[in-house]
Scaffold this active site. Structure first.
Site, PDB file in Angstrom:
ATOM      1  NE  ARG A 136     -10.219  -4.102   6.750  1.00 50.46           N
ATOM      2  CZ  ARG A 136      -9.606  -3.190   5.648  1.00 50.46           C
ATOM      3  NH1 ARG A 136     -10.306  -2.625   5.020  1.00 50.46           N
ATOM      4  NH2 ARG A 136      -7.580  -2.711   6.122  1.00 50.46           N
ATOM      5  CB  SER A 186       3.780  -3.705   4.264  1.00 50.70           C
ATOM      6  OG  SER A 186       3.719  -3.611   2.157  1.00 50.70           O
ATOM      7  CG  ASP A 195      -8.305  -8.268  -2.480  1.00 55.59           C
ATOM      8  OD1 ASP A 195      -7.021  -7.722  -2.239  1.00 55.59           O
ATOM      9  OD2 ASP A 195      -9.319  -7.390  -1.437  1.00 55.59           O
ATOM     10  CD1 TRP A 207      -8.378  -5.811   9.482  1.00 51.29           C
ATOM     11  CD2 TRP A 207      -6.692  -4.549  10.317  1.00 51.29           C
ATOM     12  NE1 TRP A 207      -6.384  -5.348   8.486  1.00 51.29           N
ATOM     13  CE2 TRP A 207      -6.694  -4.032   9.018  1.00 51.29           C
ATOM     14  CE3 TRP A 207      -6.710  -3.927  10.843  1.00 51.29           C
ATOM     15  CZ2 TRP A 207      -5.382  -3.400   8.983  1.00 51.29           C
ATOM     16  CZ3 TRP A 207      -5.329  -2.720  11.096  1.00 51.29           C
ATOM     17  CH2 TRP A 207      -5.039  -2.407  10.016  1.00 51.29           C
ATOM     18  CG  HIS A 225      -3.890   1.116   8.275  1.00 51.70           C
ATOM     19  ND1 HIS A 225      -4.425   1.494   7.476  1.00 51.70           N
ATOM     20  CD2 HIS A 225      -3.658  -0.429   7.798  1.00 51.70           C
ATOM     21  CE1 HIS A 225      -5.993   0.576   6.845  1.00 51.70           C
ATOM     22  NE2 HIS A 225      -4.787  -1.004   6.288  1.00 51.70           N
ATOM     23  CD  GLU A 266      -5.307  -2.055  -3.060  1.00 48.71           C
ATOM     24  OE1 GLU A 266      -5.311  -2.894  -3.673  1.00 48.71           O
ATOM     25  OE2 GLU A 266      -5.840  -1.561  -2.368  1.00 48.71           O
ATOM     26  CG  ASN A 277      -2.203  -1.338   1.519  1.00 47.17           C
ATOM     27  OD1 ASN A 277      -1.964  -1.672   0.027  1.00 47.17           O
ATOM     28  ND2 ASN A 277      -2.779  -1.369   1.817  1.00 47.17           N
TER      29      ASN A 277
HETATM   30  O1  SFD Z   1      -5.361  -5.008   3.493  1.00 51.74           O
HETATM   31  C1  SFD Z   1       8.385  -9.032  19.905  1.00 51.74           C
HETATM   32  N1  SFD Z   1      -1.071  -4.171   6.446  1.00 51.74           N
HETATM   33  C2  SFD Z   1      -0.869  -4.087   5.425  1.00 51.74           C
HETATM   34  N2  SFD Z   1       0.247  -3.614   4.585  1.00 51.74           N
HETATM   35  C3  SFD Z   1       0.170  -3.149   3.346  1.00 51.74           C
HETATM   36  O2  SFD Z   1       1.561  -3.362   2.214  1.00 51.74           O
HETATM   37  N3  SFD Z   1      -1.215  -3.506   2.132  1.00 51.74           N
HETATM   38  C4  SFD Z   1      -1.912  -3.757   2.866  1.00 51.74           C
HETATM   39  O3  SFD Z   1      -3.136  -4.653   1.879  1.00 51.74           O
HETATM   40  C5  SFD Z   1      -2.139  -4.048   4.365  1.00 51.74           C
HETATM   41  N4  SFD Z   1      -2.992  -4.713   4.814  1.00 51.74           N
HETATM   42  C6  SFD Z   1      -3.190  -5.343   5.842  1.00 51.74           C
HETATM   43  C7  SFD Z   1      -1.944  -4.887   6.725  1.00 51.74           C
HETATM   44  C8  SFD Z   1      -1.704  -5.506   8.142  1.00 51.74           C
HETATM   45  C9  SFD Z   1      -3.123  -6.313   8.553  1.00 51.74           C
HETATM   46  C10 SFD Z   1      -2.920  -7.583   9.558  1.00 51.74           C
HETATM   47  C11 SFD Z   1      -3.749  -7.255   7.364  1.00 51.74           C
HETATM   48  C12 SFD Z   1      -4.069  -6.450   6.528  1.00 51.74           C
HETATM   49  C13 SFD Z   1      -5.147  -7.903   8.166  1.00 51.74           C
HETATM   50  C14 SFD Z   1      -0.572  -4.016   7.338  1.00 51.74           C
HETATM   51  C15 SFD Z   1       1.304  -4.165   8.043  1.00 51.74           C
HETATM   52  O4  SFD Z   1       0.930  -5.290   7.767  1.00 51.74           O
HETATM   53  C16 SFD Z   1       1.719  -3.622   8.601  1.00 51.74           C
HETATM   54  O5  SFD Z   1       1.593  -1.670   8.622  1.00 51.74           O
HETATM   55  C17 SFD Z   1       3.501  -3.828   9.759  1.00 51.74           C
HETATM   56  O6  SFD Z   1       3.329  -5.100   9.648  1.00 51.74           O
HETATM   57  C18 SFD Z   1       3.677  -3.382  10.683  1.00 51.74           C
HETATM   58  O7  SFD Z   1       5.384  -3.615  10.476  1.00 51.74           O
HETATM   59  P1  SFD Z   1       6.060  -3.637  11.738  1.00 51.74           P
HETATM   60  O8  SFD Z   1       7.491  -3.591  11.966  1.00 51.74           O
HETATM   61  O9  SFD Z   1       5.463  -2.873  12.541  1.00 51.74           O
HETATM   62  O10 SFD Z   1       4.689  -4.932  12.269  1.00 51.74           O
HETATM   63  P2  SFD Z   1       5.019  -6.372  12.383  1.00 51.74           P
HETATM   64  O11 SFD Z   1       4.611  -6.698  11.683  1.00 51.74           O
HETATM   65  O12 SFD Z   1       3.418  -7.182  13.200  1.00 51.74           O
HETATM   66  O13 SFD Z   1       6.348  -6.780  13.509  1.00 51.74           O
HETATM   67  C19 SFD Z   1       6.377  -6.962  15.182  1.00 51.74           C
HETATM   68  C20 SFD Z   1       7.039  -7.684  15.274  1.00 51.74           C
HETATM   69  O14 SFD Z   1       7.089  -7.763  16.141  1.00 51.74           O
HETATM   70  C21 SFD Z   1       6.901  -9.232  17.265  1.00 51.74           C
HETATM   71  N5  SFD Z   1       6.508  -8.324  18.480  1.00 51.74           N
HETATM   72  N6  SFD Z   1       9.213  -9.874  19.767  1.00 51.74           N
HETATM   73  C22 SFD Z   1       8.940 -10.248  20.799  1.00 51.74           C
HETATM   74  N7  SFD Z   1       9.261  -9.252  22.086  1.00 51.74           N
HETATM   75  C23 SFD Z   1       7.914  -8.926  21.920  1.00 51.74           C
HETATM   76  N8  SFD Z   1       7.438  -8.900  23.200  1.00 51.74           N
HETATM   77  C24 SFD Z   1       7.174  -8.987  20.942  1.00 51.74           C
HETATM   78  N9  SFD Z   1       6.031  -7.493  20.149  1.00 51.74           N
HETATM   79  C25 SFD Z   1       5.629  -8.403  18.616  1.00 51.74           C
HETATM   80  C26 SFD Z   1       5.507  -9.888  16.750  1.00 51.74           C
HETATM   81  O15 SFD Z   1       5.412 -11.104  16.355  1.00 51.74           O
HETATM   82  C27 SFD Z   1       6.300  -9.119  15.148  1.00 51.74           C
HETATM   83  O16 SFD Z   1       6.933 -10.049  14.043  1.00 51.74           O
HETATM   84  S1  SFD Z   1      -4.783  -3.737   4.495  1.00 51.74           S
HETATM   85  O17 SFD Z   1      -5.641  -2.995   5.914  1.00 51.74           O
HETATM   86  O18 SFD Z   1      -4.338  -2.691   3.464  1.00 51.74           O
HETATM   87  P1  AMP Z   2      -7.380  -1.513   2.234  1.00 52.72           P
HETATM   88  O1  AMP Z   2      -8.158  -2.456   1.218  1.00 52.72           O
HETATM   89  O2  AMP Z   2      -9.071  -1.049   3.015  1.00 52.72           O
HETATM   90  O3  AMP Z   2      -6.342  -1.835   3.679  1.00 52.72           O
HETATM   91  O4  AMP Z   2      -7.361  -0.440   1.045  1.00 52.72           O
HETATM   92  C1  AMP Z   2      -5.758  -0.361   1.127  1.00 52.72           C
HETATM   93  C2  AMP Z   2      -5.483   0.793   0.997  1.00 52.72           C
HETATM   94  O5  AMP Z   2      -7.014   1.249  -0.259  1.00 52.72           O
HETATM   95  C3  AMP Z   2      -5.375   1.423   1.976  1.00 52.72           C
HETATM   96  O6  AMP Z   2      -3.837   2.746   0.988  1.00 52.72           O
HETATM   97  C4  AMP Z   2      -6.291   3.061   2.205  1.00 52.72           C
HETATM   98  O7  AMP Z   2      -6.159   4.351   2.438  1.00 52.72           O
HETATM   99  C5  AMP Z   2      -6.999   2.736   0.911  1.00 52.72           C
HETATM  100  N1  AMP Z   2      -8.431   2.864   0.476  1.00 52.72           N
HETATM  101  C6  AMP Z   2      -9.022   1.737   0.464  1.00 52.72           C
HETATM  102  N2  AMP Z   2     -10.380   2.610   0.385  1.00 52.72           N
HETATM  103  C7  AMP Z   2     -10.507   3.289  -0.085  1.00 52.72           C
HETATM  104  C8  AMP Z   2     -11.440   4.346  -0.982  1.00 52.72           C
HETATM  105  N3  AMP Z   2     -12.489   3.981  -0.414  1.00 52.72           N
HETATM  106  N4  AMP Z   2     -10.516   5.432  -0.929  1.00 52.72           N
HETATM  107  C9  AMP Z   2      -9.497   5.906  -1.048  1.00 52.72           C
HETATM  108  N5  AMP Z   2      -8.785   5.277  -0.836  1.00 52.72           N
HETATM  109  C10 AMP Z   2      -9.315   4.305   0.004  1.00 52.72           C
END
Ligand code: SFD
Ligand code: AMP
Length: 613
Positions: A249, A421, A337, A218, A374, A128, A63
């Site tokens: 969602r 990510s 997706d 989520w 996010h 996307e 993203n």
């Molecule tokens: O749908 C310890 N994310 C999305 N990113 C994208 O680029 N595209 C997407 O499509 C994304 N979407 C999404 C996303 C996440 C989830 C769960 C869903 C959908 C369902 C967001 C990214 O995943 C997110 O921004 C990054 O992963 C953040 O990275 P970081 O490094 O801040 O967090 P991490 O990856 O969760 O890693 C944390 C690690 O720490 C470990 N940990 N280890 C030791 N001791 C402790 N006390 C600890 N506590 C935690 C964890 O196990 C983990 O490995 S969508 O929304 O858009």
């Molecule tokens: P999502 O799959 O909902 O996690 O969204 C993926 C990416 O698209 C994120 O960067 C969101 O901020 C963006 N996004 C989702 N829905 C919309 C929307 N209706 N308009 C603009 N951006 C969106």
């Protein structure tokens, strides 16, 4: 207790210690090895980096990608986007820094084997949306973990519970302690620099899921707020902890909506097939003024429109999937997706006889989460990039917190939304490079944790096992034990408090000063009881410490929410006593600092500087 207190203590020394091997952590490992060829780099992870963190199950999109090589976007455009999405309040220097480097990260991912979808006509990555590219991402995490494994010495299955500070200088990090969730050993990691990348927070607020689905959320249920719990206990300044995120969602399965809205161009409607977002534009403008004029409408305001519809009885809200699935290719994208990142949503469709070609699917707003990556930006206050951060955003090395030698990335760092990510990995790289420079420049000044501090923490960490060992003798029936509270009981109490008092689903995200103050009172009582938390085994001991991190984070959320006397992000939460957005008075970051010795919180404001027109 005896068996555990006599457990061996293992000391591991390093130059750079990375806590958490998710996206930020893997990026930090990769880059610190590049710049610090001869340094000892250790990564400690509570699960196994192969499939740990928020991306454990894979993703279907990246993203955050500019596409600069094709002239698609420039970093300054991205700063404008993130700023307007967060209603004006972001660290523009940090966002710019990520945006200018994120493309190279994504190119590396592709080189390492991540399949990125291509547009058949242009040959470019398949967009996307303006900032997002589609991937075949079921194996995203193992691919990225391989780079970290080759760069650092990885210790899996160790839960880090506390950071260590220097024996003589309290504001200097000296390492971390934790316990092996499999071997039960006590681990003391001594390091010159520490990069915390321990991820965001689910399960602070009661989730919508109940009964057989209980625990479904989520964000990953194992995202346990450790990033915040660890750094704030070490005294790091935190910002924007009130800026929790609510996600729109697919209902109950938490399937993502971005690909449907942006790529497939499906409409989101109310039950009467009406475009409610357009219909409510003027009303939203009256509420938040110019912030409602940006395109796309900020994420919180899209939620707000949906909530207004639901409150007016115009729900259910639907994604009109059937209007767009006119080709096999689009149908494949729609299913993949979900299958790449939220398999449960596809299963739910199957179980409810939903064929997206035949009928629309319900959307719903989620419970709140606390994250830094996010469409939200809670986290630690970090020093900015040397070449573009304003003077008061810069006191040391890039991505260093206010604790010397303590760095962060991903969800840990506040103020820079929309990393996702790729941006989290990129921020890990930035922090890794910076930590190497810090270690090399600080030379012989190796911090020394105080041995008394280590002994005290060892006794504290295993205490829940002792509470159980003694308290179990008084169990009266089933799991009812007057002498201790279990991690699950504590978690459910926390979720209830946050839901009912701090603006969760139970009140349609509404809260107020008296509600927050009462919530804080109840949280204080919970904290007293948690001094008697009992853990029957190592797994429960991990749950106990995760809960401890969650509770401290929740306290920060309540305190920040109470401090900000306005409603800045309608759709994320509402202050009923301050229903309006108040510029310029609240055009600031909220900021807090916790003193672990006295349990006192210092709370105030920090300026928001706009660097880009
Ligand atoms: O749908 C310890 N994310 C999305 N990113 C994208 O680029 N595209 C997407 O499509 C994304 N979407 C999404 C996303 C996440 C989830 C769960 C869903 C959908 C369902 C967001 C990214 O995943 C997110 O921004 C990054 O992963 C953040 O990275 P970081 O490094 O801040 O967090 P991490 O990856 O969760 O890693 C944390 C690690 O720490 C470990 N940990 N280890 C030791 N001791 C402790 N006390 C600890 N506590 C935690 C964890 O196990 C983990 O490995 S969508 O929304 O858009
Ligand atoms: P999502 O799959 O909902 O996690 O969204 C993926 C990416 O698209 C994120 O960067 C969101 O901020 C963006 N996004 C989702 N829905 C919309 C929307 N209706 N308009 C603009 N951006 C969106």
């Amino acid at each position: 207790m005896g068996a555990w207190s006599s457990k061996q203590t293992r000391y591991i020394d390093s130059d750079i210690l990375i806590v958490g091997g998710g996206f930020g952590g893997c990026g930090a490992a990769y880059e610190s090895r590049y710049w610090g060829r001869d340094l000892k780099i250790v990564l400690v992870e509570k699960a196994n980096i192969e499939r740990s963190g928020a991306v454990a199950h894979g993703l279907s999109a990246i993203n955050c990608y500019m596409g600069m090589r094709w002239g698609e976007n420039q970093p300054a455009d991205f700063v404008r986007y993130a700023r307007s999405d967060l209603m004006g309040l972001v660290r523009e220097d940090l966002i710019f820094d990520i945006a200018r480097h994120v493309d190279s990260t994504v190119h590396k991912f592709e080189e390492w084997g991540l399949p990125i979808m291509k547009d058949p006509e242009t040959g470019r990555y398949l967009r996307e949306g303006r900032w997002q590219v589609m991937i075949h991402g079921e194996s995203y995490k193992p691919i990225i973990a391989e780079a970290a494994r080759k760069s650092a010495t990885v210790f899996n299955r160790i839960m880090v519970t506390h950071l260590l500070t220097d024996g003589t200088r309290r504001n200097r990090v000296a390492g971390a302690v934790g316990f092996g969730v499999r071997d039960g050993r006590f681990y003391v990691f001594r390091a010159k620099a520490v990069i915390v990348c321990a991820g965001g927070a689910s399960h602070l607020f009661r989730p919508r899921s109940i009964g057989e689905g209980v625990g479904r959320t989520w964000y990953a249920p194992w995202s346990s707020a450790s990033a915040y719990g660890l750094v704030l206990q070490a005294g790091a300044k935190m910002i924007q902890m009130e800026n929790r995120i609510v996600l729109a969602r697919f209902k109950d399965g938490y399937g993502p909506v971005g690909a449907w809205s942006l790529l497939l161009k499906a409409r989101t409607t109310n039950a009467a097939h009406g475009d409610y977002e357009a219909a409510r534009r003027e009303e939203i403008k009256a509420l938040v003024g110019r912030y409602a004029e940006s395109s796309p409408l900020p994420t919180c305001l899209r939620n707000h429109a949906m909530l207004q519809e639901l409150k007016a009885g115009a729900g259910p809200i639907y994604m009109q999937t059937k209007e767009v699935l006119d080709t096999r290719q689009k149908e494949d994208i729609g299913w993949e997706d979900f299958l790449d990142m939220t398999v449960g949503q596809a299963v739910l469709w199957a179980s409810q006889n939903i064929d997206p070609k035949e009928r629309a699917s319900e959307l719903m707003t989620s419970e709140p989460y606390v994250m830094g990556s996010h469409a939200t930006c809670s986290g630690a206050w970090a020093s900015g990039p040397e070449d573009c951060a304003p003077a008061d955003y810069q006191w040391g090395y890039n991505r260093m917190t206010t604790v010397e030698g303590l760095f962060g990335a991903g969800d840990t760092i506040g103020g820079s939304a929309h990393k996702f990510s790729s941006g989290s990995f990129t921020e890990g790289r930035i922090a890794g490079k910076s930590a190497v420079r810090y270690v090399l420049e600080s030379g012989a000044r190796t911090p020394r944790p105080d041995e008394a501090q280590v002994r005290r923490l060892k006794a504290l960490v295993y205490q829940p096992l002792a509470h159980f060992a003694v308290g179990r003798n008084a169990i009266v029936a089933g799991s009812v034990a007057p002498g201790y509270i279990s991690p699950l009981q504590g978690l459910q109490r926390l979720e209830k408090i946050m839901d009912e008092y701090a603006g969760g689903i139970g009140t349609f995200y509404v809260t107020s000063e008296p509600m927050l103050s009462r919530g804080l009172e109840l949280l204080t009582l919970l904290k007293e009881d948690l001094e008697r938390i009992g853990a029957e085994d190592l797994h429960q001991l991990q749950r106990a410490w995760e809960l401890s991190h969650r509770v401290l984070t929740a306290e920060a959320v309540i305190r920040h929410t109470r401090y900000r006397q306005e409603t800045r992000w309608p759709g994320y939460y509402y202050r009923a006593d301050y229903p309006k957005l108040v510029d310029p008075h609240w055009h600031v970051f909220t900021c807090s600092q916790y003193d672990a010795q006295t349990s006192a919180w210092d709370i105030g404001k920090l300026p928001v500087h706009h660097l880009i027109d």
